[in-house]
Design an enzyme around this catalytic site. Structure first.
Site, PDB file in Angstrom:
ATOM      1  N   LYS A  67      39.853  38.962  36.222  1.00  0.00           N
ATOM      2  CA  LYS A  67      39.361  39.502  34.950  1.00  0.00           C
ATOM      3  C   LYS A  67      39.357  38.401  33.897  1.00  0.00           C
ATOM      4  O   LYS A  67      40.323  37.650  33.776  1.00  0.00           O
ATOM      5  CB  LYS A  67      40.265  40.653  34.509  1.00  0.00           C
ATOM      6  CG  LYS A  67      39.712  41.430  33.319  1.00  0.00           C
ATOM      7  CD  LYS A  67      40.553  42.678  33.045  1.00  0.00           C
ATOM      8  CE  LYS A  67      40.038  43.418  31.819  1.00  0.00           C
ATOM      9  NZ  LYS A  67      38.675  43.927  31.979  1.00  0.00           N
ATOM     10  N   HIS A  89      45.725  43.976  35.237  1.00  0.00           N
ATOM     11  CA  HIS A  89      44.501  43.916  36.040  1.00  0.00           C
ATOM     12  C   HIS A  89      44.586  42.781  37.063  1.00  0.00           C
ATOM     13  O   HIS A  89      45.412  41.880  36.933  1.00  0.00           O
ATOM     14  CB  HIS A  89      43.280  43.694  35.139  1.00  0.00           C
ATOM     15  CG  HIS A  89      42.868  44.911  34.373  1.00  0.00           C
ATOM     16  ND1 HIS A  89      43.485  45.282  33.201  1.00  0.00           N
ATOM     17  CD2 HIS A  89      41.915  45.859  34.623  1.00  0.00           C
ATOM     18  CE1 HIS A  89      42.915  46.396  32.748  1.00  0.00           C
ATOM     19  NE2 HIS A  89      41.975  46.774  33.586  1.00  0.00           N
ATOM     20  N   ALA A  91      29.176  58.718  28.407  1.00  0.00           N
ATOM     21  CA  ALA A  91      30.610  58.430  28.586  1.00  0.00           C
ATOM     22  C   ALA A  91      30.833  56.968  28.960  1.00  0.00           C
ATOM     23  O   ALA A  91      30.523  56.559  30.069  1.00  0.00           O
ATOM     24  CB  ALA A  91      31.183  59.327  29.668  1.00  0.00           C
ATOM     25  N   PHE A 138      34.409  57.105  32.567  1.00  0.00           N
ATOM     26  CA  PHE A 138      34.397  58.381  33.279  1.00  0.00           C
ATOM     27  C   PHE A 138      35.749  58.728  33.902  1.00  0.00           C
ATOM     28  O   PHE A 138      35.901  59.791  34.501  1.00  0.00           O
ATOM     29  CB  PHE A 138      33.344  58.354  34.399  1.00  0.00           C
ATOM     30  CG  PHE A 138      31.989  58.827  33.985  1.00  0.00           C
ATOM     31  CD1 PHE A 138      31.823  60.046  33.332  1.00  0.00           C
ATOM     32  CD2 PHE A 138      30.857  58.073  34.270  1.00  0.00           C
ATOM     33  CE1 PHE A 138      30.554  60.491  32.966  1.00  0.00           C
ATOM     34  CE2 PHE A 138      29.592  58.518  33.912  1.00  0.00           C
ATOM     35  CZ  PHE A 138      29.441  59.723  33.260  1.00  0.00           C
ATOM     36  N   LYS A 189      26.891  50.416  43.045  1.00  0.00           N
ATOM     37  CA  LYS A 189      28.240  50.764  43.530  1.00  0.00           C
ATOM     38  C   LYS A 189      28.669  52.153  43.033  1.00  0.00           C
ATOM     39  O   LYS A 189      29.103  52.994  43.805  1.00  0.00           O
ATOM     40  CB  LYS A 189      29.247  49.721  43.050  1.00  0.00           C
ATOM     41  CG  LYS A 189      29.159  48.434  43.859  1.00  0.00           C
ATOM     42  CD  LYS A 189      30.122  47.389  43.356  1.00  0.00           C
ATOM     43  CE  LYS A 189      29.963  46.097  44.157  1.00  0.00           C
ATOM     44  NZ  LYS A 189      30.893  45.044  43.684  1.00  0.00           N
TER      45      LYS A 189
END
EC number: 1.17.1.8
Lengths: 266, 266, 266, 266
Positions: A159, A155, A125, A128, A13
């Site tokens: 989740k 969220h 990282a 990002f 993805k």
């Protein structure tokens, strides 16, 4: 100067987004793609991309390097593969830009040493999204002056963990800048258990979960007569691409390993 | 160590707040007050303060200094008086903390030279609200990474000017960090004139005026798939007091003139 | 009881969402699809849907009705086709649920008469996002009590018109509930032109355009010492689906044409 | 027509605001004030008001009525006195407007009967902030269509109870409009206890406490691809005055007792 970019994990993805992002960038060229199996000659063959996306696919990084000479390898694969890729890239003088968190401490130390020795830049990282990184950095800075803080993260309702990783990291950064102290009135009372949220060194964290939401966080810093709010909204995966671009550009000028986007933002 | 503080302008709105703030601070002592006329022996005599507020009132700074030895003079008077106070304070080795904007460039230069020469710190702050100063500072920093920006400032409906001074200053700071560019679609069209707000080097500023509001501003920074929002709410005059406290503490360690709270926040 | 649903326009963006929504709903069945050309025997043949999506495709509504007996026809095609579909559906005793705005006044009158006469319910909804419809309805109600109002609408920066259609409609609804009056101070002054936004009967509308944003609106209602904010965020096309479901359920119980989701929400 | 208003509790915080509000209203006249002790001939004598505020002070409601003929008695005293005042006012054909919550069920029933019998209107309002009442009413309405809801209430850090009374009442109203259901993922896990807030019939309530804040609440209603947010900010005590005015105007047209501002808002 055009930066020559190779991508590992192009069919995932994040990887697909990265392919489009690099293809659309005026100062970058997608020269090749690294995959773990031979899914076609070019990425167009995978049917996941338009027919004019003709970057060749390799399953061997050495051959990829010999034939397409990338400046940077953007690695968006899983922790399983990412350590080997990064090590090998450094040895081949390709600058790694890595977007995953699956390194052991030993692996990180080894890669750091390797990067320093060879003077080949490397950026790793965990997040990002530049906006999220800025929010955390600003929260840390502001906590010195406005030390009474609560975090609300919001969220989608699928989740599993509460609080989110970003909220935990934010609280961790803040707690290094302010003396631990309980907030609210000393005789404060919860009529319904949990109303005051989670307690992180005296700071409170609240986790909202609702259908429709994507990934959002606000840091509220209260002071006499005022409030400062730092908020980040991530609406879709595209939010990571500005960080990928910045990392590709920055890694070209570095001669060591940098862990965390916050260290390339000043 | 207790910091000995004198206040000029103690009977004004800001001044009254400052008197209470210093009186309530564990590490500060209000030793005296400077007024332009003899309104009483102590501030309690003015009936504006409780009877245990016994700081003496002076109309002459030299006498005030001789008898009460302040470390710092907090000046919350009008531009008319503030230059003379500040100059005299520096000459008497009292550190000025000034909350006004009425200096000419020449006056500022003179005070800077005087402060440097005598090594007596001086802080001049057009805006004492730490949260607002942080918001501006963060907007400036973030503009490098998320250069598409709109500002929404919201005030009570008795405000005359639009946009607010804070919005104008924020836009000015941001415009130094990003290339000037028009935002929105090139064929964008206003069906109702003014819908897209004011244009400041391509950035848009929107001014909301409603009864009930006090003083609020948000800076919206958009990027692919994400938005970063920096918001400051000022609910009442108390919002300035954290900045006054910080300035009193900081001026003790300085040996030069500092203009703007943003330069004592790191 | 299971509601038998047919969909026109199933291959469009909204249509695809609607197919999935109906397929996943416990009390609905997708019995057939109407298209303007023969693109396959079933929707699975179009490769746009999973292979177990076997609703047959028709190009003739009469045949579709004879063979699949739908209770409801959800029409998500273009204005070009929608009038003919709706009229024919009513004549065949299929209840239309229509998500478009392209009817002339004459066409609407005719469909209203047809629906009333045949006692076949029909719902036409220019906006299927229930949250947005509620926001408008509440703004209209609240305007009676808090008549000082500004609207901030925020969209991605590829949008051409400012203000948005939803903002214009909201302002129109509000203006019917409050006396026209200019807001802000009478001697208010724009230092930068456009700062105070567009003027709609004295109300102000502000249009924000930034990359990353999707479709958002807030209505701010100010009163002495307080503010009421009504905000709707549309994060993706899925926001329309709750309105489609509600319309399918509601049209089953109606015997006349209803224009606007606000009239089926109480 | 000018409405003749008497106020009980004029020296309290709310009472002082109410005196100013009525004095400034074009269609109202402050004819007298009821106090429990003789603090002066007029309210100006109390030194709490300007010298042109000459409404006379009474300690006996019967005499007050005989000499000043009020249409309405606004009662802002404590629960201790308010029942007797209200009963006596109804008997004297003065319409009570009461801003307190201290009635027993029996007292309420008795006052209702008295009001109905005498056809004298009476309004009792636990919350005079119109914006807050609208927020609760809208939340209740919207819950039918968007039943996944979380409440975030935010107050100054001297507040003792969490959640606030308004949040509890909002949750109570909502829970009557939606089936009880747990929200969030079934395998949701709190890494830090309390992160997901208080659980009220499956809804989550979060209480933020920070210096600077006054009284704020938002109700978040999430649905597929969208969110509706209803937010009320109370910035100061003035927020109650619009409700006092509306109640005075409305009670003139009523012939029965009404409990709660929500029942006079349509």
């Amino acid at each position: 100067m055009t930066i020559r970019v190779a991508i590992a994990g192009a069919r995932g993805k994040m990887g697909k987004e990265a392919v489009h992002t690099v293809m659309n960038h005026a100062e970058m060229e997608l020269v090749s793609v690294l995959d773990y199996k031979k899914v076609g000659d070019t990425i167009a063959d995978t049917k996941l991309f338009p027919s004019n996306f003709t970057a060749p696919i390799y399953i061997d990084l050495e051959q990829l390097n010999a034939e397409t000479k990338p400046d940077v390898l953007v690695d968006l694969t899983t922790p399983e593969f990412v350590y080997e890729h990064t090590k090998q890239a450094l040895e081949l003088n390709i600058r790694p830009v890595v977007g995953t968190t699956g390194f052991s401490d030993e692996q990180l130390e080894e890669l750091k040493a390797l990067s320093k020795e060879s003077k080949i830049g490397c950026i790793i990282a965990p997040n990002f999204a530049i906006g999220a990184v800025l929010m955390m950095k600003f929260a840390e800075q502001a906590a010195k002056y406005l030390p009474d803080i609560e975090i609300i993260e919001m969220h989608h309702d699928q989740k599993l963990d509460a609080p989110s990783g970003t909220a935990m990291k934010t609280a961790h950064l803040i707690s290094q800048q302010r003396p631990i102290h309980e907030q609210g009135h000393v005789r404060e009372k919860e009529i319904l258990e949990g109303a005051r949220g989670a307690n992180y060194d005296g700071m409170r964290i609240h986790s909202v979960r609702l259908p429709g939401l994507v990934a959002h966080q606000q840091v509220l810093l209260g002071g006499e007569g005022q409030m400062l709010t730092l908020r980040h909204d991530s609406f879709n995966r595209g939010s990571f691409m500005s960080g990928v671009i910045l990392s590709i550009q920055t890694v070209m000028e570095k001669e060591e390993l940098i862990y965390g986007l916050e260290h390339i933002i000043d």
